[in-house]
Design a protein around this motif. Structure first.
Motif, PDB file in Angstrom:
ATOM      1  N   TRP A   1     -19.704  48.229 -16.410  1.00 28.51           N
ATOM      2  CA  TRP A   1     -19.559  46.923 -17.069  1.00 28.51           C
ATOM      3  C   TRP A   1     -20.801  46.553 -17.877  1.00 28.51           C
ATOM      4  CZ3 TRP A   1     -22.817  42.867 -15.991  1.00 28.51           C
ATOM      5  CH2 TRP A   1     -23.646  43.032 -14.886  1.00 28.51           C
ATOM      6  N   LEU A   2     -21.947  47.243 -17.648  1.00 31.62           N
ATOM      7  CA  LEU A   2     -23.169  46.951 -18.398  1.00 31.62           C
ATOM      8  C   LEU A   2     -23.122  47.506 -19.823  1.00 31.62           C
ATOM      9  CD1 LEU A   2     -25.745  47.822 -15.607  1.00 31.62           C
ATOM     10  CD2 LEU A   2     -25.186  45.538 -16.440  1.00 31.62           C
ATOM     11  N   TYR A   3     -22.251  48.471 -20.061  1.00 28.41           N
ATOM     12  CA  TYR A   3     -22.178  49.150 -21.356  1.00 28.41           C
ATOM     13  C   TYR A   3     -21.103  48.517 -22.222  1.00 28.41           C
ATOM     14  CZ  TYR A   3     -25.185  52.737 -19.414  1.00 28.41           C
ATOM     15  OH  TYR A   3     -26.249  53.405 -18.865  1.00 28.41           O
ATOM     16  N   PRO A   4     -21.295  48.556 -23.552  1.00 28.52           N
ATOM     17  CA  PRO A   4     -20.261  47.994 -24.431  1.00 28.52           C
ATOM     18  C   PRO A   4     -18.994  48.838 -24.407  1.00 28.52           C
ATOM     19  CG  PRO A   4     -21.950  49.084 -25.730  1.00 28.52           C
ATOM     20  CD  PRO A   4     -22.428  49.090 -24.305  1.00 28.52           C
ATOM     21  N   ILE A   5     -17.902  48.235 -24.808  1.00 26.50           N
ATOM     22  CA  ILE A   5     -16.606  48.918 -24.773  1.00 26.50           C
ATOM     23  C   ILE A   5     -16.576  50.122 -25.727  1.00 26.50           C
ATOM     24  CG2 ILE A   5     -15.455  47.521 -26.526  1.00 26.50           C
ATOM     25  CD1 ILE A   5     -13.046  47.494 -24.503  1.00 26.50           C
ATOM     26  N   ASP A   6     -17.386  50.085 -26.786  1.00 27.78           N
ATOM     27  CA  ASP A   6     -17.419  51.178 -27.755  1.00 27.78           C
ATOM     28  C   ASP A   6     -18.611  52.124 -27.519  1.00 27.78           C
ATOM     29  OD1 ASP A   6     -19.378  49.389 -28.510  1.00 27.78           O
ATOM     30  OD2 ASP A   6     -18.996  49.603 -30.659  1.00 27.78           O
ATOM     31  N   TRP A   7     -19.045  52.247 -26.260  1.00 27.12           N
ATOM     32  CA  TRP A   7     -20.220  53.062 -25.948  1.00 27.12           C
ATOM     33  C   TRP A   7     -20.050  54.512 -26.402  1.00 27.12           C
ATOM     34  CZ3 TRP A   7     -25.088  53.179 -25.453  1.00 27.12           C
ATOM     35  CH2 TRP A   7     -25.723  54.286 -24.919  1.00 27.12           C
ATOM     36  N   GLN A   8     -18.880  55.099 -26.227  1.00 27.22           N
ATOM     37  CA  GLN A   8     -18.673  56.496 -26.613  1.00 27.22           C
ATOM     38  C   GLN A   8     -18.890  56.701 -28.116  1.00 27.22           C
ATOM     39  OE1 GLN A   8     -18.126  59.097 -24.392  1.00 27.22           O
ATOM     40  NE2 GLN A   8     -18.622  60.262 -26.215  1.00 27.22           N
ATOM     41  N   GLN A   9     -18.379  55.796 -28.926  1.00 30.68           N
ATOM     42  CA  GLN A   9     -18.556  55.904 -30.374  1.00 30.68           C
ATOM     43  C   GLN A   9     -20.025  55.684 -30.751  1.00 30.68           C
ATOM     44  OE1 GLN A   9     -16.172  54.013 -28.921  1.00 30.68           O
ATOM     45  NE2 GLN A   9     -14.319  55.117 -29.490  1.00 30.68           N
ATOM     46  N   LEU A  10     -20.667  54.726 -30.108  1.00 30.37           N
ATOM     47  CA  LEU A  10     -22.080  54.464 -30.373  1.00 30.37           C
ATOM     48  C   LEU A  10     -22.932  55.670 -29.986  1.00 30.37           C
ATOM     49  CD1 LEU A  10     -24.189  52.403 -31.244  1.00 30.37           C
ATOM     50  CD2 LEU A  10     -24.151  51.482 -28.939  1.00 30.37           C
ATOM     51  N   SER A  11     -22.648  56.256 -28.833  1.00 29.53           N
ATOM     52  CA  SER A  11     -23.368  57.438 -28.372  1.00 29.53           C
ATOM     53  C   SER A  11     -23.161  58.615 -29.331  1.00 29.53           C
ATOM     54  CB  SER A  11     -22.879  57.810 -26.969  1.00 29.53           C
ATOM     55  OG  SER A  11     -23.442  59.019 -26.548  1.00 29.53           O
ATOM     56  N   ASP A  12     -21.926  58.823 -29.773  1.00 24.13           N
ATOM     57  CA  ASP A  12     -21.648  59.913 -30.719  1.00 24.13           C
ATOM     58  C   ASP A  12     -22.402  59.711 -32.031  1.00 24.13           C
ATOM     59  OD1 ASP A  12     -20.001  61.087 -28.865  1.00 24.13           O
ATOM     60  OD2 ASP A  12     -18.124  60.482 -29.840  1.00 24.13           O
TER      61      ASP A  12
ATOM     62  N   ASP B   1     -24.632  61.927 -35.679  1.00 29.27           N
ATOM     63  CA  ASP B   1     -24.918  61.497 -37.044  1.00 29.27           C
ATOM     64  C   ASP B   1     -26.418  61.351 -37.270  1.00 29.27           C
ATOM     65  OD1 ASP B   1     -22.197  61.482 -37.394  1.00 29.27           O
ATOM     66  OD2 ASP B   1     -21.986  59.306 -37.224  1.00 29.27           O
ATOM     67  N   ARG B   2     -27.088  60.591 -36.397  1.00 38.18           N
ATOM     68  CA  ARG B   2     -28.517  60.351 -36.601  1.00 38.18           C
ATOM     69  C   ARG B   2     -29.362  61.554 -36.208  1.00 38.18           C
ATOM     70  NH1 ARG B   2     -31.488  55.627 -33.476  1.00 38.18           N
ATOM     71  NH2 ARG B   2     -31.990  57.254 -31.976  1.00 38.18           N
ATOM     72  N   ALA B   3     -29.117  62.131 -35.027  1.00 36.26           N
ATOM     73  CA  ALA B   3     -29.972  63.213 -34.521  1.00 36.26           C
ATOM     74  C   ALA B   3     -29.525  64.596 -34.981  1.00 36.26           C
ATOM     75  CB  ALA B   3     -30.012  63.167 -32.999  1.00 36.26           C
ATOM     76  N   GLY B   4     -28.352  64.710 -35.560  1.00 34.70           N
ATOM     77  CA  GLY B   4     -27.891  66.010 -36.036  1.00 34.70           C
ATOM     78  C   GLY B   4     -27.632  67.008 -34.918  1.00 34.70           C
TER      79      GLY B   4
ATOM     80  N   VAL C   1     -27.874  73.324 -22.921  1.00 34.43           N
ATOM     81  CA  VAL C   1     -28.350  72.012 -23.361  1.00 34.43           C
ATOM     82  C   VAL C   1     -27.175  71.081 -23.651  1.00 34.43           C
ATOM     83  CG1 VAL C   1     -29.681  70.786 -25.119  1.00 34.43           C
ATOM     84  CG2 VAL C   1     -30.405  73.046 -24.363  1.00 34.43           C
ATOM     85  N   VAL C   2     -27.232  69.892 -23.081  1.00 33.20           N
ATOM     86  CA  VAL C   2     -26.240  68.846 -23.335  1.00 33.20           C
ATOM     87  C   VAL C   2     -26.998  67.576 -23.698  1.00 33.20           C
ATOM     88  CG1 VAL C   2     -24.357  67.471 -22.382  1.00 33.20           C
ATOM     89  CG2 VAL C   2     -24.624  69.861 -21.701  1.00 33.20           C
ATOM     90  N   LEU C   3     -26.698  67.025 -24.859  1.00 38.12           N
ATOM     91  CA  LEU C   3     -27.363  65.789 -25.288  1.00 38.12           C
ATOM     92  C   LEU C   3     -26.707  64.573 -24.656  1.00 38.12           C
ATOM     93  CD1 LEU C   3     -27.945  66.255 -29.112  1.00 38.12           C
ATOM     94  CD2 LEU C   3     -29.566  66.568 -27.256  1.00 38.12           C
ATOM     95  N   ALA C   4     -27.534  63.590 -24.364  1.00 38.94           N
ATOM     96  CA  ALA C   4     -27.061  62.294 -23.887  1.00 38.94           C
ATOM     97  C   ALA C   4     -27.744  61.225 -24.709  1.00 38.94           C
ATOM     98  CB  ALA C   4     -27.386  62.117 -22.410  1.00 38.94           C
ATOM     99  N   CYS C   5     -27.137  60.073 -24.786  1.00 38.22           N
ATOM    100  CA  CYS C   5     -27.732  58.947 -25.486  1.00 38.22           C
ATOM    101  C   CYS C   5     -28.467  58.101 -24.450  1.00 38.22           C
ATOM    102  CB  CYS C   5     -26.639  58.134 -26.179  1.00 38.22           C
ATOM    103  SG  CYS C   5     -27.300  56.886 -27.283  1.00 38.22           S
TER     104      CYS C   5
END
Length: 156
Positions: free
Chosen positions: A9-20, A25-28, A86-90
């Motif tokens: 509940w602490l994360y926004p509803i669009d967290w997956q899109q924001l993380s992607d 997009d930003r980190a390549g 390696v697995v990236l996380a936001c």
């Protein structure tokens, strides 16, 4: 890192899109700390130095090109080389899941993410032990010694 159900509940509803957006997009699709590539096996020496197969040279734990001692005439021990998937996380840089501005988010590999969150993990480990000790103090008879407690559990 997966989000615990009690923290969802602490994360926004669009967290997956924001993380992607941050990770790809930003980190390549590379760690913003050490530049390790997402969803690839990487050879490393265990101290943060890793082999960048795309560039053809060793990188430091900060992603900078380095010369590995022993790479010239003398060879370093190949047994010291390990591989990691390696697995990236936001990650939230201030550890606040409610603060989701792009400047507070970073795409980190699991090594960099664990190093970044080390103090938070130490605190959480202390809190869990403290909480369990407090529960034990509430519900267990302090007059019972370890031996009597063990006998009590064996006879029950």
């Amino acid at each position: 890192m997966p989000i615990r159900p009690e923290n969802r509940w602490l994360y926004p509803i669009d967290w997956q899109q924001l993380s992607d957006t941050i990770r790809f997009d930003r980190a390549g699709a590379r760690c913003e700390q050490c530049a390790r590539p997402h969803l690839r096996f990487v050879a490393h020496l265990g101290d943060g130095r890793w082999w960048d197969a795309d560039a053809g040279y060793w990188r430091s734990d900060r992603g900078r090109r380095i010369a590995v001692r022993g790479q010239g005439r003398e060879r370093f021990d190949m047994a010291a080389v390990r591989t990691t998937y390696v697995v990236l996380a936001c990650a939230h840089l201030d550890h606040d899941p409610g603060h989701n501005l792009p400047g507070n988010l970073a795409a980190l590999c699991q090594r960099c993410h664990m190093l970044h969150d080390a103090a938070e993990h130490r605190w959480q480990r202390w809190w869990n032990v403290f909480r369990l000790c407090a529960l034990r103090d509430l519900y267990e008879d302090p007059r019972l010694t370890r031996e009597r407690l063990a006998r009590h559990h064996l006879s029950a």
